[in-house]
Write an enzyme that holds these catalytic residues in place. Sequence first.
Site, PDB file in Angstrom:
ATOM      1  CG  ASP A 155       5.551 -31.117  -0.504  1.00 30.85           C
ATOM      2  OD1 ASP A 155       6.731 -30.572  -1.138  1.00 30.85           O
ATOM      3  OD2 ASP A 155       5.486 -31.048   0.721  1.00 30.85           O
ATOM      4  CB  ILE A 156       8.228 -29.791  -5.659  1.00 28.45           C
ATOM      5  CG1 ILE A 156       9.150 -30.011  -6.686  1.00 28.45           C
ATOM      6  CG2 ILE A 156       8.846 -28.709  -4.685  1.00 28.45           C
ATOM      7  CD1 ILE A 156       9.491 -29.054  -7.673  1.00 28.45           C
ATOM      8  CG  ASN A 200      16.752 -16.078  -2.117  1.00 31.34           C
ATOM      9  OD1 ASN A 200      18.179 -16.318  -1.983  1.00 31.34           O
ATOM     10  ND2 ASN A 200      16.057 -16.549  -1.152  1.00 31.34           N
ATOM     11  N   GLY A 207       8.484 -20.214   0.800  1.00 31.54           N
ATOM     12  CA  GLY A 207       7.886 -20.871  -0.569  1.00 31.54           C
ATOM     13  C   GLY A 207       8.610 -22.362  -0.982  1.00 31.54           C
ATOM     14  CB  VAL A 208       9.302 -23.754  -4.339  1.00 32.92           C
ATOM     15  CG1 VAL A 208      10.294 -24.881  -4.504  1.00 32.92           C
ATOM     16  CG2 VAL A 208       7.877 -23.991  -4.707  1.00 32.92           C
ATOM     17  CG  ASP A 209      15.014 -21.165  -1.843  1.00 31.42           C
ATOM     18  OD1 ASP A 209      15.577 -21.953  -1.779  1.00 31.42           O
ATOM     19  OD2 ASP A 209      15.353 -19.885  -1.589  1.00 31.42           O
ATOM     20  CB  SER A 263       8.545 -16.290 -11.720  1.00 32.56           C
ATOM     21  OG  SER A 263      10.051 -16.077 -11.534  1.00 32.56           O
ATOM     22  CB  ILE A 317       6.663 -14.525  -2.928  1.00 32.17           C
ATOM     23  CG1 ILE A 317       6.683 -13.367  -2.226  1.00 32.17           C
ATOM     24  CG2 ILE A 317       8.242 -14.830  -3.319  1.00 32.17           C
ATOM     25  CD1 ILE A 317       7.170 -13.528  -0.652  1.00 32.17           C
ATOM     26  CE1 TYR A 318      11.304 -13.474  -5.385  1.00 33.36           C
ATOM     27  CE2 TYR A 318      12.219 -14.598  -7.425  1.00 33.36           C
ATOM     28  CZ  TYR A 318      12.463 -14.211  -6.055  1.00 33.36           C
ATOM     29  OH  TYR A 318      13.708 -14.266  -5.479  1.00 33.36           O
TER      30      TYR A 318
END
Length: 169
Positions: free
Chosen positions: A10-11, A24, A32-34, A122, A125-126
Amino acid sequence: MTTITFVRDDITRQSVDAIVNAANSSLLGGGGVDGAIHRRGGPEILADCRRLRASHYGKGLATGRAVATTAGELDARWVIHTVGPVYSATEDRSELLASCYRESLRVADELGARTVAFPAVSAGIYGWPMDDAARIAVETVRATQTAVEKITFVLFDKRAYDAFAAQPH
């Protein structure tokens, strides 16, 4: 000489100078990560992002660019936010993806960061295909001149870890 490593983790739990956020363009959090970085880092990160939006980044952060904020409650000094491109099967956006890594390292150098944790920008979800995202990420950080001593790619699942670990580094 920069060392490149890969971990499945986990970052938001990394102990580094800077954690890179796959943000974004609004800089105001997301999924997500964000979302994970904003949740674990606490309200200080969002407050910093709002200050950026109120000053230099009124229209948001452009794809391929990077900017730093506090890391709030994360075990890091900074969060470097970068906006990855949405994958397109009809338009080559690989230079924008590579720019995310170069720009993040440029910001890390400006901050004096020596250890940096990257997600697979990316590739969530990208929609960027994981193997190609891994190739671009590793090739780019390997080719970028930086004072960062250790770059860790922090991959959330086995598929991402395997794709990154398979890259020559």
